[in-house]
Design a protein around this motif. Structure first.
Motif, PDB file in Angstrom:
ATOM      1  N   LEU A 192      38.752  29.108  27.764  1.00 28.32           N
ATOM      2  CA  LEU A 192      39.342  29.691  28.965  1.00 28.32           C
ATOM      3  C   LEU A 192      39.254  31.216  28.948  1.00 28.32           C
ATOM      4  CD1 LEU A 192      42.504  27.410  29.106  1.00 28.32           C
ATOM      5  CD2 LEU A 192      40.626  27.411  30.771  1.00 28.32           C
ATOM      6  N   LEU A 193      39.594  31.833  27.816  1.00 26.35           N
ATOM      7  CA  LEU A 193      39.589  33.294  27.734  1.00 26.35           C
ATOM      8  C   LEU A 193      38.182  33.871  27.788  1.00 26.35           C
ATOM      9  CD1 LEU A 193      42.389  33.957  25.095  1.00 26.35           C
ATOM     10  CD2 LEU A 193      42.507  34.268  27.576  1.00 26.35           C
ATOM     11  N   THR A 194      37.239  33.249  27.075  1.00 21.85           N
ATOM     12  CA  THR A 194      35.869  33.771  27.111  1.00 21.85           C
ATOM     13  C   THR A 194      35.268  33.600  28.504  1.00 21.85           C
ATOM     14  OG1 THR A 194      35.012  31.704  26.174  1.00 21.85           O
ATOM     15  CG2 THR A 194      35.404  33.512  24.646  1.00 21.85           C
ATOM     16  N   HIS A 195      35.593  32.502  29.185  1.00 27.88           N
ATOM     17  CA  HIS A 195      35.109  32.318  30.558  1.00 27.88           C
ATOM     18  C   HIS A 195      35.697  33.396  31.470  1.00 27.88           C
ATOM     19  CE1 HIS A 195      33.743  30.344  34.210  1.00 27.88           C
ATOM     20  NE2 HIS A 195      34.982  30.476  34.679  1.00 27.88           N
ATOM     21  N   LEU A 196      36.979  33.657  31.347  1.00 22.46           N
ATOM     22  CA  LEU A 196      37.625  34.684  32.174  1.00 22.46           C
ATOM     23  C   LEU A 196      36.998  36.054  31.915  1.00 22.46           C
ATOM     24  CD1 LEU A 196      39.867  35.473  34.174  1.00 22.46           C
ATOM     25  CD2 LEU A 196      41.433  35.636  32.224  1.00 22.46           C
ATOM     26  N   ALA A 197      36.793  36.400  30.646  1.00 30.84           N
ATOM     27  CA  ALA A 197      36.234  37.711  30.301  1.00 30.84           C
ATOM     28  C   ALA A 197      34.775  37.849  30.723  1.00 30.84           C
ATOM     29  CB  ALA A 197      36.363  37.950  28.802  1.00 30.84           C
ATOM     30  N   ASP A 198      33.981  36.796  30.509  1.00 36.67           N
ATOM     31  CA  ASP A 198      32.537  36.876  30.769  1.00 36.67           C
ATOM     32  C   ASP A 198      32.168  36.643  32.234  1.00 36.67           C
ATOM     33  OD1 ASP A 198      32.254  37.292  28.051  1.00 36.67           O
ATOM     34  OD2 ASP A 198      31.606  35.236  27.627  1.00 36.67           O
ATOM     35  N   ALA A 199      32.801  35.687  32.878  1.00 35.18           N
ATOM     36  CA  ALA A 199      32.404  35.303  34.229  1.00 35.18           C
ATOM     37  C   ALA A 199      33.255  35.938  35.329  1.00 35.18           C
ATOM     38  CB  ALA A 199      32.449  33.776  34.365  1.00 35.18           C
ATOM     39  N   HIS A 200      34.446  36.439  34.963  1.00 34.55           N
ATOM     40  CA  HIS A 200      35.347  36.957  35.996  1.00 34.55           C
ATOM     41  C   HIS A 200      35.964  38.309  35.629  1.00 34.55           C
ATOM     42  CE1 HIS A 200      35.025  33.109  38.026  1.00 34.55           C
ATOM     43  NE2 HIS A 200      35.292  32.510  36.872  1.00 34.55           N
ATOM     44  N   PRO A 201      35.157  39.295  35.234  1.00 33.79           N
ATOM     45  CA  PRO A 201      35.747  40.609  34.906  1.00 33.79           C
ATOM     46  C   PRO A 201      36.453  41.233  36.110  1.00 33.79           C
ATOM     47  CG  PRO A 201      33.353  40.772  35.015  1.00 33.79           C
ATOM     48  CD  PRO A 201      33.699  39.316  35.112  1.00 33.79           C
ATOM     49  N   ASP A 202      36.010  40.893  37.327  1.00 35.95           N
ATOM     50  CA  ASP A 202      36.669  41.389  38.530  1.00 35.95           C
ATOM     51  C   ASP A 202      38.099  40.847  38.634  1.00 35.95           C
ATOM     52  OD1 ASP A 202      35.359  38.861  38.825  1.00 35.95           O
ATOM     53  OD2 ASP A 202      35.667  38.967  41.001  1.00 35.95           O
ATOM     54  N   ALA A 203      38.298  39.597  38.232  1.00 39.69           N
ATOM     55  CA  ALA A 203      39.638  39.002  38.249  1.00 39.69           C
ATOM     56  C   ALA A 203      40.536  39.672  37.208  1.00 39.69           C
ATOM     57  CB  ALA A 203      39.554  37.502  37.993  1.00 39.69           C
ATOM     58  N   VAL A 204      39.978  39.979  36.036  1.00 38.18           N
ATOM     59  CA  VAL A 204      40.763  40.672  35.005  1.00 38.18           C
ATOM     60  C   VAL A 204      41.191  42.037  35.533  1.00 38.18           C
ATOM     61  CG1 VAL A 204      40.732  41.650  32.682  1.00 38.18           C
ATOM     62  CG2 VAL A 204      39.635  39.437  33.118  1.00 38.18           C
ATOM     63  N   GLU A 205      40.268  42.743  36.173  1.00 37.15           N
ATOM     64  CA  GLU A 205      40.617  44.054  36.737  1.00 37.15           C
ATOM     65  C   GLU A 205      41.680  43.910  37.819  1.00 37.15           C
ATOM     66  OE1 GLU A 205      38.707  47.791  39.184  1.00 37.15           O
ATOM     67  OE2 GLU A 205      37.377  46.566  37.947  1.00 37.15           O
ATOM     68  N   ARG A 206      41.551  42.880  38.664  1.00 35.77           N
ATOM     69  CA  ARG A 206      42.544  42.661  39.720  1.00 35.77           C
ATOM     70  C   ARG A 206      43.927  42.387  39.121  1.00 35.77           C
ATOM     71  NH1 ARG A 206      41.776  37.783  43.500  1.00 35.77           N
ATOM     72  NH2 ARG A 206      39.716  38.045  42.622  1.00 35.77           N
ATOM     73  N   LEU A 207      43.978  41.652  38.003  1.00 32.70           N
ATOM     74  CA  LEU A 207      45.264  41.349  37.359  1.00 32.70           C
ATOM     75  C   LEU A 207      45.967  42.606  36.861  1.00 32.70           C
ATOM     76  CD1 LEU A 207      44.285  38.103  35.437  1.00 32.70           C
ATOM     77  CD2 LEU A 207      45.909  38.282  37.340  1.00 32.70           C
ATOM     78  N   THR A 208      45.222  43.684  36.628  1.00 36.48           N
ATOM     79  CA  THR A 208      45.873  44.923  36.171  1.00 36.48           C
ATOM     80  C   THR A 208      46.779  45.505  37.245  1.00 36.48           C
ATOM     81  OG1 THR A 208      44.031  46.356  36.858  1.00 36.48           O
ATOM     82  CG2 THR A 208      43.994  45.494  34.582  1.00 36.48           C
ATOM     83  N   ARG A 209      46.643  45.053  38.477  1.00 40.70           N
ATOM     84  CA  ARG A 209      47.550  45.512  39.538  1.00 40.70           C
ATOM     85  C   ARG A 209      48.976  45.032  39.310  1.00 40.70           C
ATOM     86  NH1 ARG A 209      43.887  44.570  44.974  1.00 40.70           N
ATOM     87  NH2 ARG A 209      42.190  45.967  44.356  1.00 40.70           N
ATOM     88  N   LEU A 210      49.138  44.012  38.448  1.00 43.79           N
ATOM     89  CA  LEU A 210      50.469  43.492  38.124  1.00 43.79           C
ATOM     90  C   LEU A 210      51.099  44.222  36.938  1.00 43.79           C
ATOM     91  CD1 LEU A 210      49.696  39.683  38.484  1.00 43.79           C
ATOM     92  CD2 LEU A 210      50.795  41.193  40.169  1.00 43.79           C
ATOM     93  N   VAL A 211      50.358  45.151  36.361  1.00 47.17           N
ATOM     94  CA  VAL A 211      50.807  45.898  35.183  1.00 47.17           C
ATOM     95  C   VAL A 211      51.416  47.222  35.634  1.00 47.17           C
ATOM     96  CG1 VAL A 211      50.015  46.999  33.042  1.00 47.17           C
ATOM     97  CG2 VAL A 211      49.025  44.813  33.770  1.00 47.17           C
ATOM     98  N   GLU A 212      52.491  47.625  34.962  1.00 45.85           N
ATOM     99  CA  GLU A 212      53.103  48.918  35.267  1.00 45.85           C
ATOM    100  C   GLU A 212      52.064  50.026  35.104  1.00 45.85           C
ATOM    101  OE1 GLU A 212      56.171  49.710  36.352  1.00 45.85           O
ATOM    102  OE2 GLU A 212      56.570  47.558  36.516  1.00 45.85           O
ATOM    103  N   PRO A 213      51.950  50.946  36.060  1.00 47.38           N
ATOM    104  CA  PRO A 213      50.947  52.011  35.970  1.00 47.38           C
ATOM    105  C   PRO A 213      51.018  52.812  34.664  1.00 47.38           C
ATOM    106  CG  PRO A 213      51.876  51.960  38.170  1.00 47.38           C
ATOM    107  CD  PRO A 213      52.680  50.985  37.327  1.00 47.38           C
ATOM    108  N   ASP A 214      52.205  53.039  34.135  1.00 50.93           N
ATOM    109  CA  ASP A 214      52.329  53.789  32.873  1.00 50.93           C
ATOM    110  C   ASP A 214      51.631  53.078  31.723  1.00 50.93           C
ATOM    111  OD1 ASP A 214      53.750  55.717  34.195  1.00 50.93           O
ATOM    112  OD2 ASP A 214      55.710  55.105  33.412  1.00 50.93           O
ATOM    113  N   SER A 215      51.621  51.746  31.752  1.00 55.86           N
ATOM    114  CA  SER A 215      50.957  50.984  30.692  1.00 55.86           C
ATOM    115  C   SER A 215      49.445  51.117  30.758  1.00 55.86           C
ATOM    116  CB  SER A 215      51.325  49.504  30.792  1.00 55.86           C
ATOM    117  OG  SER A 215      52.694  49.312  30.586  1.00 55.86           O
ATOM    118  N   LEU A 216      48.926  51.502  31.916  1.00 50.11           N
ATOM    119  CA  LEU A 216      47.484  51.625  32.092  1.00 50.11           C
ATOM    120  C   LEU A 216      46.983  53.059  31.882  1.00 50.11           C
ATOM    121  CD1 LEU A 216      47.108  49.326  35.213  1.00 50.11           C
ATOM    122  CD2 LEU A 216      46.288  48.848  32.894  1.00 50.11           C
ATOM    123  N   HIS A 217      47.902  53.969  31.615  1.00 48.75           N
ATOM    124  CA  HIS A 217      47.510  55.372  31.440  1.00 48.75           C
ATOM    125  C   HIS A 217      46.501  55.503  30.299  1.00 48.75           C
ATOM    126  CE1 HIS A 217      47.753  59.672  31.687  1.00 48.75           C
ATOM    127  NE2 HIS A 217      47.946  59.718  30.377  1.00 48.75           N
TER     128      HIS A 217
END
Length: 189
Positions: A93-118
C-alpha cells in the motif's frame, strides 16, 4: 523447527539446564525509502528450550523503542496482542501510494499544520495502520513525522481505500500550506 545439526539446536542441548539465554532484536523498516527507515525496534530477552521436537523461545522481558522513546512491554499484553489487520498489506500500500500517487501525498500535506512543513524538501508516506496514515516530512537537516488519523478504524483494504478517499477529500477542500506554496514557487522559477 530447526534442523538437528543447527548451531542453535546444539546450543540448546549443550547449555547448562538446556536453556541458552538470548536477546532477539526485531526491526520495523519502512518499505518506502526515507531517512532513518527503522520505524521501531523490539528487543525480547529470554531463553530457548527444546520442546516436543522444536525449539521454543520463552520471553522474560520485551522492550519497544520508537522515535518517542522506549517502553517495557507487559508480557501478558504482548501475548494477547492482535496484529493490525493491514499489516500484511502495508508495504504494498505504501509503495503504491509513494510511486503511483505522489500528487495524492502532496495533497495530503494540506491536512498538516503549516509550521510542521516549514523547510520541507520531501514528504513520503511512512506508515499506515487501521487508525491512520503517517507521513515523513524531510527537511535539509532532520525530519519529522505527522499522523493523519482516519475518521473510523479500517479493518480491511476496502475500508482503508474509503478512509484514504475521505482524507483526500478533506485535503482537497483545505487551503494549500504556505510552506509548500513557497517551495513550489521557488522550484518553478
Amino acid at each position: 523447527h530447526l534442523p538437528d545439526d543447527s548451531t542453535l539446536a546444539a546450543s540448546a542441548i549443550c547449555a547448562p539446564r538446556g536453556e541458552p539465554s538470548a536477546v532477539l532484536e526485531f526491526a520495523d523498516v519502512a518499505p518506502v525509502p526515507v531517512r532513518h527507515r527503522i520505524r521501531a525496534r523490539l528487543w525480547m530477552a529470554g531463553w530457548f528450550a527444546p520442546e516436543e521436537g522444536h525449539l521454543a523461545f520463552h520471553t522474560t522481558r520485551a522492550v519497544l523503542r520508537e522515535p518517542g522513546g522506549a517502553v517495557v512491554v507487559d508480557l501478558d499484553e504482548f501475548a494477547i496482542a492482535e496484529p493490525d489487520p493491514l499489516a500484511l498489506a502495508e508495504a504494498q500500500l505504501l509503495t503504491h501510494l509513494a510511486d503511483a500517487h505522489p500528487d495524492a501525498v502532496e495533497r495530503l500535506t494540506r491536512l498538516v499544520e503549516p509550521d510542521s512543513l516549514h523547510g520541507a524538501v520531501r514528504v513520503q508516506p511512512l506508515a499506515v495502520d487501521r487508525h491512520g496514515l503517517t507521513l515523513r516530512i524531510e527537511r535539509a537537516r532532520g525530519h519529522g513525522d505527522v499522523r493523519l488519523p482516519f475518521h473510523r478504524p479500517a479493518d480491511n483494504v476496502g475500508q482503508l481505500t474509503e478512509r484514504m478517499h475521505v482524507l483526500l477529500t478533506q485535503a482537497s477542500s483545505a487551503s494549500c500550506p504556505r510552506a509548500l506554496q513557497r517551495q513550489r514557487t521557488e522550484g518553478d522559477g
